[in-house]
Every structure is written in C-alpha cells, then in structure tokens.
Design a protein around this motif. Structure first.
Motif, PDB file in Angstrom:
ATOM      1  N   LEU A  14       0.984  -1.321   0.195  1.00  0.00           N
ATOM      2  CA  LEU A  14      -0.115  -0.095  -0.010  1.00  0.00           C
ATOM      3  C   LEU A  14       0.851   1.151   0.053  1.00  0.00           C
ATOM      4  CD1 LEU A  14      -2.794  -1.276   2.454  1.00  0.00           C
ATOM      5  CD2 LEU A  14      -3.000  -0.424   0.088  1.00  0.00           C
ATOM      6  N   ASN A  15       1.962   1.181   0.771  1.00  0.00           N
ATOM      7  CA  ASN A  15       2.947   2.314   0.697  1.00  0.00           C
ATOM      8  C   ASN A  15       3.452   2.595  -0.639  1.00  0.00           C
ATOM      9  OD1 ASN A  15       2.678   2.914   3.600  1.00  0.00           O
ATOM     10  ND2 ASN A  15       4.316   1.726   4.268  1.00  0.00           N
ATOM     11  N   GLY A  50     -11.893   5.368  -8.815  1.00  0.00           N
ATOM     12  CA  GLY A  50     -10.764   5.585  -9.695  1.00  0.00           C
ATOM     13  C   GLY A  50      -9.528   4.832  -9.189  1.00  0.00           C
ATOM     14  N   ASP A  51      -9.370   4.636  -7.948  1.00  0.00           N
ATOM     15  CA  ASP A  51      -8.119   3.921  -7.311  1.00  0.00           C
ATOM     16  C   ASP A  51      -8.014   2.667  -7.365  1.00  0.00           C
ATOM     17  OD1 ASP A  51      -7.177   6.609  -6.488  1.00  0.00           O
ATOM     18  OD2 ASP A  51      -8.079   6.301  -4.769  1.00  0.00           O
ATOM     19  N   ALA A  52      -9.130   1.771  -7.870  1.00  0.00           N
ATOM     20  CA  ALA A  52      -9.175   0.434  -7.597  1.00  0.00           C
ATOM     21  C   ALA A  52      -8.188  -0.342  -8.385  1.00  0.00           C
ATOM     22  CB  ALA A  52     -10.648   0.004  -8.270  1.00  0.00           C
ATOM     23  N   GLY A  53      -7.679   0.312  -9.676  1.00  0.00           N
ATOM     24  CA  GLY A  53      -6.481  -0.470 -10.403  1.00  0.00           C
ATOM     25  C   GLY A  53      -5.480  -0.235  -9.781  1.00  0.00           C
ATOM     26  N   VAL A  56      -5.279  -3.366  -7.217  1.00  0.00           N
ATOM     27  CA  VAL A  56      -4.979  -4.462  -7.950  1.00  0.00           C
ATOM     28  C   VAL A  56      -3.731  -4.599  -8.542  1.00  0.00           C
ATOM     29  CG1 VAL A  56      -5.668  -5.765 -10.085  1.00  0.00           C
ATOM     30  CG2 VAL A  56      -7.417  -4.785  -8.614  1.00  0.00           C
ATOM     31  N   ASP A  57      -3.053  -3.550  -8.883  1.00  0.00           N
ATOM     32  CA  ASP A  57      -1.671  -3.579  -9.402  1.00  0.00           C
ATOM     33  C   ASP A  57      -0.752  -3.834  -8.047  1.00  0.00           C
ATOM     34  OD1 ASP A  57      -2.411  -3.212 -11.928  1.00  0.00           O
ATOM     35  OD2 ASP A  57      -2.127  -1.052 -11.916  1.00  0.00           O
ATOM     36  N   ALA A  58      -0.992  -3.320  -6.893  1.00  0.00           N
ATOM     37  CA  ALA A  58      -0.177  -3.438  -5.583  1.00  0.00           C
ATOM     38  C   ALA A  58      -0.280  -5.028  -5.476  1.00  0.00           C
ATOM     39  CB  ALA A  58      -0.529  -2.891  -4.668  1.00  0.00           C
ATOM     40  N   PHE A  59      -1.040  -5.625  -5.487  1.00  0.00           N
ATOM     41  CA  PHE A  59      -1.383  -7.106  -5.141  1.00  0.00           C
ATOM     42  C   PHE A  59      -1.391  -7.971  -6.248  1.00  0.00           C
ATOM     43  CE2 PHE A  59      -2.559  -4.237  -1.680  1.00  0.00           C
ATOM     44  CZ  PHE A  59      -1.838  -4.789  -0.838  1.00  0.00           C
ATOM     45  N   PRO A  60      -0.341  -8.456  -6.958  1.00  0.00           N
ATOM     46  CA  PRO A  60      -0.178  -9.318  -8.137  1.00  0.00           C
ATOM     47  C   PRO A  60      -0.937 -10.676  -7.696  1.00  0.00           C
ATOM     48  CG  PRO A  60       1.840  -8.981  -7.308  1.00  0.00           C
ATOM     49  CD  PRO A  60       1.119  -8.116  -6.458  1.00  0.00           C
ATOM     50  N   LEU A  61      -1.607 -11.067  -8.802  1.00  0.00           N
ATOM     51  CA  LEU A  61      -2.314 -12.512  -8.394  1.00  0.00           C
ATOM     52  C   LEU A  61      -1.364 -13.553  -8.200  1.00  0.00           C
ATOM     53  CD1 LEU A  61      -5.474 -12.179 -10.880  1.00  0.00           C
ATOM     54  CD2 LEU A  61      -5.355 -11.826  -8.487  1.00  0.00           C
ATOM     55  N   SER A  62      -0.028 -13.516  -8.680  1.00  0.00           N
ATOM     56  CA  SER A  62       0.629 -14.722  -8.360  1.00  0.00           C
ATOM     57  C   SER A  62       1.083 -14.719  -7.061  1.00  0.00           C
ATOM     58  CB  SER A  62       2.039 -14.345  -9.299  1.00  0.00           C
ATOM     59  OG  SER A  62       2.623 -13.119  -8.833  1.00  0.00           O
ATOM     60  N   GLU A  63       0.926 -13.620  -6.191  1.00  0.00           N
ATOM     61  CA  GLU A  63       1.261 -13.727  -4.716  1.00  0.00           C
ATOM     62  C   GLU A  63      -0.018 -13.605  -3.718  1.00  0.00           C
ATOM     63  OE1 GLU A  63       4.746 -11.224  -3.540  1.00  0.00           O
ATOM     64  OE2 GLU A  63       5.178 -10.788  -5.831  1.00  0.00           O
ATOM     65  N   ASN A  85     -11.109  -8.135   1.197  1.00  0.00           N
ATOM     66  CA  ASN A  85     -10.074  -9.045   1.445  1.00  0.00           C
ATOM     67  C   ASN A  85      -8.931  -9.232   0.341  1.00  0.00           C
ATOM     68  OD1 ASN A  85     -11.613  -9.533   4.067  1.00  0.00           O
ATOM     69  ND2 ASN A  85     -12.594 -11.117   2.876  1.00  0.00           N
ATOM     70  N   ILE A  86      -7.711  -9.320   1.053  1.00  0.00           N
ATOM     71  CA  ILE A  86      -6.634  -9.584   0.205  1.00  0.00           C
ATOM     72  C   ILE A  86      -6.118 -10.705   1.152  1.00  0.00           C
ATOM     73  CG2 ILE A  86      -4.346  -8.765  -0.747  1.00  0.00           C
ATOM     74  CD1 ILE A  86      -5.658  -6.196  -1.290  1.00  0.00           C
TER      75      ILE A  86
END
Length: 187
Positions: A14-15, A50-53, A56-63, A85-86
């Motif tokens: 997030l930072n 508008g920040d949703a992307g 998603v970019d900050a938390f890649p689905l591979s991890e 949740n993440i």
C-alpha cells in the motif's frame, strides 16, 4: 519475516502504491496493548472508485488473492461499510480492508494516526482512541469479550487514555458510555 509482522506484507505494498491507510482492529490493539494471536490485519484504506486499479496492481495475483478491479470499485463507491479482503498465498495471512467512504471517524483517525516503528519499517496505526471506539462498537454489536480484553490491555499500557478528552467526546457522540463503563470496570 516474523509471523507477528505478517501485516507488513500489505502495508509495504500500500505504501508503494501511494494508497493512504492505517492499521486498525486487533493488530492496532496489540501494538498499543499486549501480544495475542490474530489471523488477519484490519486496515482502513483511503481509496476512491478510480483508485481500484492501483490496489489491484499493488497485489499481483501470483502472490495474493485480490478481488477484481470492478469489485473494488463497487466497494469504493459505497458511502459506508465498503470492504474487501486480500490474502497472501504463501502464508494464508489475510488483510480485511475497510474503505474510508464518508465515515467521519475514519477521517478523524487518519488525521491523528500514529507512525510506529516496527523493526526498520514505519507503519501507520490508527490512534488508540479510534481503536477503543471501534472495539466498543464491535462489543456492542456482538458482545465478544476479546474487544474488552484488547481495550483493557491498551489501558494498562496507556493509562492516560482513560482521561482523554477526545476519547470522552467520541464515546458520547457514539452513545458508548455504557460499554465504556463495562470495559474500564476491570482495569
């Protein structure tokens, strides 16, 4: 990374994405009070639709498991109680992200958030008054003793909180005087 600091998996990202946030809930109560086990971290995030992307970019689905951008956008559009949740795949550790929406207590908390040093990292933690108020609201809703235990531990570590004018004002505004008396009767 120590198991007790798993929440750093989320705060770092997030930072990095420049998304304002603060740690809340049990993790904040632990930082202010006494250690105990928790299986997730509650965080207030200050994102708009508008920040949703960026989330998603900050938390890649591979991890991580992260909801689709559209789901985050819908939750971000809620005036109150937006949530998602993440989950970190490798550890199973979960972040419950509560969106700030129009909740004035969230804004109050972020304006007074504290920076706490955890090892070599600085994390943003909701102020203790905020944590106490939310814990009392959750206690009022579900009567779980863990909320009172967290408050009592915080008060043992920070007895000056009991005299906080800001806390007393927040308790009065939210009709929490009775729950507060229950919490402080055993400190």
């Amino acid at each position: 990374m120590q198991a007790t600091n798993l929440f750093l998996l989320f705060t770092r990202r997030l930072n990095g994405a420049g998304i304002p946030h603060m740690i809340s809930g049990s993790t904040a109560a632990i930082l202010y009070g006494e250690p105990r086990l928790t299986n997730d971290v509650d965080m207030i995030v200050f994102v708009k639709r508008g920040d949703a992307g960026r989330v998603v970019d900050a938390f890649p689905l591979s991890e991580f498991y992260c909801p689709p951008e559209e789901v985050i956008a819908v939750e971000a559009a809620r005036a109150l109680r937006g949530h998602f949740n993440i989950i970190h795949h490798e550890t199973g550790f979960k972040a419950d992200l509560y969106l700030s929406g129009d909740d004035p207590l969230h804004a109050w908390g972020l304006a007074r958030a504290r920076r706490v040093q955890i090892g070599e990292e600085t994390v943003v933690v909701a102020p203790p008054e905020y944590v106490i108020v939310r814990k009392l609201e959750y206690f009022r809703e579900g009567h779980s003793q863990k909320h009172l235990n967290d408050i009592r531990a915080m008060l043992r570590n920070m007895p000056e909180l009991a005299a906080s004018i800001e806390l007393k004002e927040l308790l009065a505004e939210r009709g929490l005087a009775e729950s507060w008396q229950i919490a402080v009767c055993e400190v």
